[in-house]
Design an enzyme around this catalytic site. Structure first.
Site, PDB file in Angstrom:
ATOM      1  N   GLY A  70       8.202  10.753  -0.234  1.00  0.00           N
ATOM      2  CA  GLY A  70       7.355  11.714  -0.947  1.00  0.00           C
ATOM      3  C   GLY A  70       6.122  12.115  -0.167  1.00  0.00           C
ATOM      4  CD  GLN A 146       1.380  11.167  -1.554  1.00  0.00           C
ATOM      5  OE1 GLN A 146       2.355  11.924  -1.539  1.00  0.00           O
ATOM      6  NE2 GLN A 146       1.516   9.849  -1.483  1.00  0.00           N
ATOM      7  CB  SER A 172      -5.187   8.415  -6.186  1.00  0.00           C
ATOM      8  OG  SER A 172      -4.229   7.815  -7.014  1.00  0.00           O
ATOM      9  CG  ASP A 288       1.029   3.327  -4.798  1.00  0.00           C
ATOM     10  OD1 ASP A 288       1.653   4.016  -5.620  1.00  0.00           O
ATOM     11  OD2 ASP A 288       0.718   3.740  -3.666  1.00  0.00           O
TER      12      ASP A 288
END
Length: 411
Positions: A70, A146, A172, A288
């Protein structure tokens, strides 16, 4: 191939050489490629995701398959959008189910030309690399950091640079800060004030770089000690003052009975009595690690309420549902509260005999559930090779914590 775990000893003792950080490695690879640098990257992660990045960045083809990676899909979407040419970027069937619309729309507004080859909003993508104009853009920060990192890393090469205004709940954020720090180390001019990030046009410079070890991988050995309740593990290559947001996990593991002592470039973990009988924690900066903490809490009979787990729905699998299903096989009845919370109030059933833990092509499912064999001997982890995504030598490292490989069998 599956693996059956039946640890002959309950005492944990060993030294673990952790892999390099996948998150840092993948960012450095993109920035290094943009710098057109021939200087070495030392201690690069030896895992599927990073190998996919290296393979594609070194390829002369125009069709790229990232598999389950990913991070590679998101970072390369942005990277290829500014490399002149026509590119196709695809992945596994699961990858084709993972949304990418937010990133694609942002890039197209900044001057890119990206379209969908199958389902709208999902890979595979057709990318026409071109000069990017840049400018100012609003982007939702509640889906995936991301996307933001992917935009930031190519921003110095946009004609007008880039100003990103983050909207909604920022998830995040530490990964965004990691990206900015790496960009600075390669010479980019960047600044951040709360939810506004600015990048000036320019170029990266070539610098030698050494990647630090992975704090995310450390979580499985903290978990192992937390479940065992006794023993000691030494982890190598971790930095106390790390750019990795997952380094903050030490505070939470202390609550569950694992103490951390820094000794030069070594970290010594020791088991102690848990400080709490319930864990309420917001994992928005460490999503995570939710699987490791969920399994550890269940094994120690510590009820929990985990918030900040929204992004887990779009990982390698729907990690919230996967945790509910697989811990249910062991007799622990978890529930979700919307997309943002995972809860266990201590409810239990008998569980399945000889449970087989499905991993859903998700490396973290395999590594997080393996330590549960301390409480559930004979536990089977399906598709043990899935750990190669981030920690290819995980099973050897786990065996080393018991001083033997006895108790392992493949099927």
């Amino acid at each position: 191939m599956d693996i059956t775990l039946d640890f002959k000893s309950k005492r944990v003792q060993g030294t673990v050489t952790l892999p390099a950080s996948k998150s840092i490695s993948n960012r450095v690879l993109i920035v290094n490629a943009l710098a057109d640098s021939e200087l070495p990257i030392e201690n690069l992660a030896d895992c599927d995701d990073t190998q996919s990045m290296v393979r594609i960045l070194c390829s002369e083809n125009s069709y790229f398959d990232v598999g389950h990676a990913g991070t590679a899909m998101r970072f390369l979407t942005a990277y290829l959008s500014r490399i002149i040419g026509k590119w196709v970027l695809t992945g596994s069937e699961r990858m084709k189910q993972r949304p990418i619309r937010v990133l694609v729309e942002a890039l197209n507004r900044l001057g890119a030309r990206i379209g969908y080859l199958e389902n709208e909003g999902f890979p595979p993508l057709e990318i026409y690399g071109s000069r990017l104009v840049g400018g100012s853009i609003d982007i939702p920060a509640s889906v995936s950091s991301q996307y933001i990192s992917a935009l930031l890393m190519i921003a110095p090469y946009m004609e007008k640079g880039l100003e990103i205004r983050l909207t909604g709940k920022v998830v995040s954020s530490s990964y965004i800060d990691m990206t900015l720090q790496i960009m600075r180390e390669f010479g980019a001019e960047v600044g951040r004030e709360d939810t506004v990030i600015g990048v000036k046009p320019g170029e990266y410079r070539s610098v030698p770089y050494r990647v630090e070890s992975d704090w995310s991988a450390a979580s499985y050995f903290y978990e192992l000690l937390a479940i065992a309740g006794e023993g000691e593990i030494i982890l190598t290559g971790l930095k106390e003052k790390s750019m990795q947001g997952d380094s903050r996990q030490t505070v939470v593991w202390r609550k569950l009975g694992v103490r951390t002592c820094y000794e030069g470039d070594l970290v010594r973990l020791s088991a102690a009595k848990p400080e709490i009988d319930r864990l309420d924690y917001d994992f928005v900066e460490m999503p995570d690690l939710v699987q490791s903490f969920a399994v550890a809490c269940c094994m120690r009979r510590i009820p929990f309420l985990f918030r900040g787990v929204e992004t887990l729905r779009i990982k390698e699998t729907d990690r919230i549902q996967a945790l509910i299903e697989e811990l249910g096989k062991l007799g622990y009845l978890l529930k979700a509260e919307g997309d943002g919370a995972l809860i266990w109030e201590g409810e239990r059933t008998g569980g399945q005999p000889c449970p087989r833990i499905a991993t859903y092509h998700d490396h973290r499912m395999a590594m997080a559930f393996a330590p549960a064999a301390l409480k559930h001997p004979g536990l089977v982890i399906v598709d043990k090779e899935v750990v190669s995504k981030s920690f290819p030598r995980y099973w050897e490292a786990l065996a080393g914590c018991f001083g033997t490989k006895s108790g392992y069998s493949d099927s």
